[in-house]
Design a protein around this motif. Sequence first.
Motif, short mmCIF file in Angstrom:
data_model
loop_
_atom_site.label_atom_id
_atom_site.label_comp_id
_atom_site.label_asym_id
_atom_site.label_seq_id
_atom_site.Cartn_x
_atom_site.Cartn_y
_atom_site.Cartn_z
N GLU A 90 34.03 39.92 38.65
CA GLU A 90 34.45 40.82 37.56
C GLU A 90 35.96 41.05 37.56
OE1 GLU A 90 30.36 42.58 38.76
OE2 GLU A 90 31.95 41.40 39.68
N ILE A 91 36.58 41.02 38.75
CA ILE A 91 38.02 41.30 38.84
C ILE A 91 38.81 40.28 38.01
CG2 ILE A 91 39.99 41.27 40.46
CD1 ILE A 91 37.88 42.63 42.44
N ASN A 92 38.52 38.99 38.21
CA ASN A 92 39.22 37.96 37.42
C ASN A 92 38.86 38.03 35.94
OD1 ASN A 92 40.53 36.93 39.66
ND2 ASN A 92 38.95 35.41 40.09
N GLU A 93 37.60 38.40 35.65
CA GLU A 93 37.16 38.49 34.25
C GLU A 93 37.93 39.59 33.51
OE1 GLU A 93 32.93 39.00 34.60
OE2 GLU A 93 32.61 36.90 35.18
N ILE A 94 38.10 40.74 34.17
CA ILE A 94 38.84 41.85 33.54
C ILE A 94 40.30 41.45 33.32
CG2 ILE A 94 39.66 44.24 33.85
CD1 ILE A 94 37.04 44.71 35.51
N GLU A 95 40.88 40.79 34.31
CA GLU A 95 42.27 40.33 34.17
C GLU A 95 42.42 39.38 32.99
OE1 GLU A 95 43.75 40.64 38.82
OE2 GLU A 95 43.28 38.68 38.00
N GLU A 96 41.45 38.48 32.84
CA GLU A 96 41.50 37.51 31.74
C GLU A 96 41.42 38.21 30.38
OE1 GLU A 96 38.41 34.70 32.70
OE2 GLU A 96 39.52 33.99 34.46
N ILE A 97 40.57 39.23 30.29
CA ILE A 97 40.45 40.00 29.03
C ILE A 97 41.78 40.69 28.72
CG2 ILE A 97 39.34 42.01 27.92
CD1 ILE A 97 36.75 41.19 29.49
N MET A 98 42.39 41.30 29.73
CA MET A 98 43.68 41.98 29.52
C MET A 98 44.76 41.00 29.08
SD MET A 98 43.92 44.88 32.53
CE MET A 98 42.72 46.21 32.67
N MET A 99 44.84 39.86 29.77
CA MET A 99 45.88 38.87 29.44
C MET A 99 45.65 38.26 28.04
SD MET A 99 47.99 39.12 31.86
CE MET A 99 49.13 37.79 31.43
N ALA A 100 44.39 38.11 27.65
CA ALA A 100 44.08 37.56 26.32
C ALA A 100 44.38 38.58 25.22
CB ALA A 100 42.61 37.15 26.26
N ASN A 101 44.61 39.82 25.61
CA ASN A 101 44.87 40.89 24.64
C ASN A 101 46.26 41.52 24.82
OD1 ASN A 101 42.30 41.53 22.90
ND2 ASN A 101 41.57 40.96 24.94
N SER A 102 47.22 40.64 25.09
CA SER A 102 48.65 40.99 25.06
C SER A 102 49.17 41.78 26.26
CB SER A 102 49.00 41.75 23.77
OG SER A 102 48.58 41.04 22.64
N ALA A 103 48.46 41.77 27.39
CA ALA A 103 49.04 42.39 28.59
C ALA A 103 50.22 41.52 29.05
CB ALA A 103 48.00 42.49 29.70
N LEU A 104 51.28 42.19 29.53
CA LEU A 104 52.42 41.45 30.10
C LEU A 104 52.02 40.84 31.44
CD1 LEU A 104 55.24 44.10 29.49
CD2 LEU A 104 54.74 42.09 28.08
N GLY A 105 51.13 41.54 32.14
CA GLY A 105 50.62 41.08 33.43
C GLY A 105 49.44 41.93 33.82
N SER A 106 48.59 41.41 34.71
CA SER A 106 47.41 42.15 35.14
C SER A 106 47.11 41.82 36.60
CB SER A 106 46.21 41.77 34.27
OG SER A 106 45.05 42.44 34.70
N MET A 107 46.68 42.82 37.37
CA MET A 107 46.45 42.61 38.80
C MET A 107 45.48 43.67 39.33
SD MET A 107 49.44 42.25 41.71
CE MET A 107 49.65 43.97 42.12
N MET A 108 44.89 43.38 40.48
CA MET A 108 44.04 44.35 41.17
C MET A 108 44.93 45.35 41.91
SD MET A 108 41.17 43.51 44.10
CE MET A 108 42.25 43.60 45.54
N SER A 109 44.51 46.61 41.96
CA SER A 109 45.24 47.62 42.72
C SER A 109 44.59 47.84 44.08
CB SER A 109 45.26 48.95 41.96
OG SER A 109 46.02 49.91 42.67
#
Length: 293
Positions: free
Chosen positions: A230-249
């Motif tokens: 799920e971690i990579n899946e959420i990152e992919e959704i964020m990046m596909a929707n204009s996030a500058l960057g996405s990462m796990m905290s």
Amino acid sequence: MNSIELKSRAKINLSIDVLGKRDDGYHLVEMIMQTIDLYDVIKIKQLDTNDVVIKSNSSHIPLDNDNIVYKAIELLRQRFNINKGIEVFIEKNIPVAAGMAGGSSNAAAVLVGLNKLWKLNLTEQELQELGLKLGADVPYCISGKTALAEGIGEKLSYIKGLPKNISILICKPNLFVSTKDVYQGLDLNNIENRPNNKLLIECLEKGDIDSLSKNMSNVLENVTSKIHKEINEIEEIMMANSALGSMMSGSGPTVFGLFDKSENALKCKDILLQQYSQVYVVSSSEKGVEICG
């Protein structure tokens, strides 16, 4: 004064590197932490008895001496020979076991609150030294802001943080991740993609959030994301929707994305809410614990 209310803020990591392990089991880290404006509300009141009572709106946290808040109260009572009773109500808004230092932040708020209630007159530095006895993140949670944390996380160098106009999208999947297990699963001899913290600090100084976003790195993510796709899946959704960057905290499982347009963050939030219940859009904060009123 016999009661006090405080905001106890969460943090995200803009980087995490693990450099080694001490003999006592603590890992040596170098990481950038950023306070965000997502907070629990901590209500403390003195009791006529000498009991310690912990209450909460959340069923996911212990309400006995396993709670770090209980340990914070006992630490001060023993250190200053105080036998007054205390009731703490924890209004939980920060996701639990999320890699966002929610528990450490609650303990930090109790130290700050009791310092005021009991007129102990401890400085922020003295409170941080006491906080370290409770956990490596507690000293940082007292002060908040943005910091490079070294050692076991207790050596703090304050730096320029994320600007207020950057929207931070937080998504915590409904998973439980054991921090201990993640660190144990990390092969210290084979870490790839270590963060360049010097570069990240320069990006923050210049306000170059685009470069910061592209260079964020968390060495623990490789361990957690292998167990939880799920971690990579959420990152992919964020990046596909204009996030500058996405990462796990932290050690996970919370994922965050940085957005330069709030409307993009809110649109992505709506998409994520179709799958996940704990999704928030927040901004950075200059404060860790804050006394209300």
